[in-house]
Design an enzyme around this catalytic site. Structure first.
Site, PDB file in Angstrom:
ATOM      1  CB  SER A  22     -19.322 -29.760  -7.319  1.00 28.74           C
ATOM      2  OG  SER A  22     -19.371 -28.413  -6.844  1.00 28.74           O
ATOM      3  CG  ASN A 109     -29.166 -23.461  -1.120  1.00 22.78           C
ATOM      4  OD1 ASN A 109     -28.080 -24.047  -1.164  1.00 22.78           O
ATOM      5  ND2 ASN A 109     -30.063 -23.703  -0.178  1.00 22.78           N
ATOM      6  CB  THR A 154     -42.744 -46.760 -46.348  1.00 15.99           C
ATOM      7  OG1 THR A 154     -43.225 -47.732 -47.298  1.00 15.99           O
ATOM      8  CG2 THR A 154     -43.122 -45.367 -46.837  1.00 15.99           C
ATOM      9  CG  HIS A 155     -42.802 -50.603 -43.912  1.00 10.99           C
ATOM     10  ND1 HIS A 155     -43.226 -50.716 -42.607  1.00 10.99           N
ATOM     11  CD2 HIS A 155     -43.846 -50.068 -44.605  1.00 10.99           C
ATOM     12  CE1 HIS A 155     -44.481 -50.292 -42.504  1.00 10.99           C
ATOM     13  NE2 HIS A 155     -44.873 -49.886 -43.699  1.00 10.99           N
ATOM     14  CB  SER A 276     -10.508 -52.402 -41.569  1.00  9.36           C
ATOM     15  OG  SER A 276     -10.198 -53.633 -40.959  1.00  9.36           O
ATOM     16  CG  ASN A 284     -15.098 -49.070 -41.479  1.00  8.24           C
ATOM     17  OD1 ASN A 284     -15.631 -49.755 -42.342  1.00  8.24           O
ATOM     18  ND2 ASN A 284     -14.082 -49.505 -40.752  1.00  8.24           N
ATOM     19  CD  GLU A 289     -20.250 -47.554 -38.010  1.00  4.94           C
ATOM     20  OE1 GLU A 289     -19.248 -47.717 -37.267  1.00  4.94           O
ATOM     21  OE2 GLU A 289     -20.458 -48.221 -39.040  1.00  4.94           O
ATOM     22  CE1 TYR A 316     -28.834 -27.417  -4.303  1.00  4.85           C
ATOM     23  CE2 TYR A 316     -28.050 -27.979  -2.108  1.00  4.85           C
ATOM     24  CZ  TYR A 316     -27.862 -27.946  -3.472  1.00  4.85           C
ATOM     25  OH  TYR A 316     -26.702 -28.434  -4.001  1.00  4.85           O
ATOM     26  CD  GLN A 321     -21.919 -31.172  -5.370  1.00  2.00           C
ATOM     27  OE1 GLN A 321     -21.972 -30.325  -4.476  1.00  2.00           O
ATOM     28  NE2 GLN A 321     -21.066 -32.193  -5.331  1.00  2.00           N
ATOM     29  CE  LYS A 324     -23.473 -27.491 -10.257  1.00  2.00           C
ATOM     30  NZ  LYS A 324     -24.832 -27.486  -9.661  1.00  2.00           N
TER      31      LYS A 324
END
Length: 458
Positions: A22, A109, A154-155, A276, A284, A289, A316, A321, A324
């Site tokens: 790890s 541990n 709204t909506h 673009s 853009n 995004e 454990y 492992q 993380k």
């Protein structure tokens, strides 16, 4: 050579070593591993479990390792199993037998659990500071636009007039809640697992409270099985980070809409927009995004942690492992998004005239028109139906509530007087909403000052 070679008659396959390692993920916890180990060594020396000379040698050796890593003199060995074994091996090279005594009364541990908690606590502080920077930009931007009228929705339909300041201060409230949640999570992150051993503590006369105090933790775990196998703090932190991303994603979606030609309420600075490869006119909102997209990534990390833990018996298990990588990626993603979104917002240009023009369409003052009648004694539901008929008339005759004549108003109801035009003006509709939490400039200014005070206290 592994620690358990004496127990096994056959060397581990290299594929097992690669799979088991790890170090590529947990190497970033080197400072936390050193901090926890120094506190453990202090306690061992104070309790007489090891000599004070050995404790001092361990501290000096660990600090020298930290210095060498940070100045580039020492490179972390990518072939080591994990950061903890790398540290122990390097320490033993430098101070010999004293280094071998560091792991007395400690298991990997509880060591791993401690390092992860130390790292998470530090990471929460960093995220909070980045959120505070964003809130400050929101507050500054809002202060410039307390009288910039725009349509509220709204909506995704134009609903009632508000101000741009009022709109974005809603996000200040969201991010303040995120800070509160993260601060609350720290209480459960800063629980000391060290001393739990592998699962059943130790027969050495250790002093866990001493280590807790030195590390600045808030409490000591009260069950050793839970101490080594608890990852609730990872899940809670990832959940809080998911909330931060959800709020960033909502804000990003609004910015994407506002930057479109259909809205054109905002223009991003060239430094925070892209073009673009084929359409030369394009500008853009890629930052917004990408943040919207990366939100799913952080949600995925939360799901990983929840799924990882759902079937694990005490205590454990190696599954843990995987905690993380998911947690660290969530932390990294949130910090990256915050530190990119904040200057994007700060440098953006608000197109006030376009906002006001949009607010003048869509009958968003219809509620105020109904309120005008109720203030003259008409029940609200009757006023509601009356204005609904008036809006229908406007649509049939290509008019707005502002362009109707008083005679046309009176054809609907005799309660209308000349003051109706003042009552339904956008400025009146906004300025009269002085209720706490409303969009009136004076109310929003008070809200801004309140948020500034909160930021100063955090």
């Amino acid at each position: 050579m592994s620690l358990w070679d004496a127990r096994f008659k056959k060397a581990a396959d290299q594929r097992l070593n690669d799979f088991n390692s790890s170090i590529s993920v947990d190497h970033r916890m080197y400072a936390q591993d050193i901090k926890g180990s120094i506190a453990h060594a202090h306690m061992l020396g104070k309790q007489g479990i090891i000599s004070m000379e050995d404790a001092q040698a361990i501290e000096e050796g660990l600090l020298s390792i930290k210095k060498d890593i940070e100045d580039g003199t020492l490179l972390i060995d990518p072939m080591a199993e994990d950061i903890h074994m790398f540290m122990e091996s390097e320490l033993t090279k430098r101070i010999h037998d004293a280094g071998k005594r560091l792991h007395t009364a400690r298991s990997r541990n509880d060591q791993v659990a401690l390092d992860t908690r130390l790292y998470t606590s530090d990471a929460i502080d960093e995220v909070i500071e980045n959120i505070k920077d964003l809130i400050q930009v929101i507050v500054d931007k809002a202060s410039e636009h307390t009288e910039t009228i725009m349509p509220g929705y709204t909506h995704l339909q134009r609903a009632q007039p508000i101000t741009f300041a009022h709109h974005i201060m809603a996000y200040a409230e969201m991010f303040l809640r995120d800070i509160e949640r993260l601060k609350e999570a720290k209480k459960r992150v800063e629980v000391l697992p060290l001393g739990s051993g592998a699962l059943a503590t130790t027969t050495y006369p250790i002093n866990r409270d001493m280590v807790c105090e030195e590390l600045g933790f808030q409490s000591v775990s009260m069950n050793s099985l839970d101490g080594v196998s608890d990852r609730d703090f990872c899940i809670e932190t990832a959940s809080d980070l998911s909330m931060v991303m959800m709020h960033l994603s909502r804000f990003s979606e609004e910015i994407i809409l506002w930057c479109s030609w259909e809205y054109k309420f905002m223009e991003l600075d060239d430094a925070f927009a892209t073009g673009s490869s084929i359409m030369p006119q394009k500008k853009n909102p890629d930052v917004a995004e990408l943040i919207r997209g990366k939100t799913g990534r952080v949600y995925g990390n939360l799901t990983t942690l929840l799924t990882m833990m759902k079937g694990i018996p005490l205590a454990y298990n190696k599954d843990m492992q995987e905690d993380k990588e998911a947690l660290f990626d969530a932390i990294d993603t949130v910090n990256l998004c915050l530190t990119t979104f904040t200057p994007m917002l700060e440098t953006s240009r608000i197109l006030k005239d376009n906002m006001r023009n949009a607010a003048s369409k869509g009958f968003i003052n219809a509620t105020d028109c109904a309120d005008y009648l109720t203030k003259k004694g008409m029940p609200f539901r009757d006023a509601y139906r009356c204005i609904g008929a008036l809006v229908s008339y406007c649509q049939d005759h290509n008019q707005t509530l502002e362009t109707l004549s008083l005679e046309e108003y009176k054809q609907v109801n005799e309660l209308f007087e000349e003051d109706i035009f003042e009552a339904i003006s956008l400025d009146t509709c906004v300025n009269m909403r002085v209720v706490k939490g409303g969009p009136a400039p004076q109310t929003v200014k008070a809200h801004i000052e309140q948020v500034k005070t909160k930021l100063g206290e955090m």
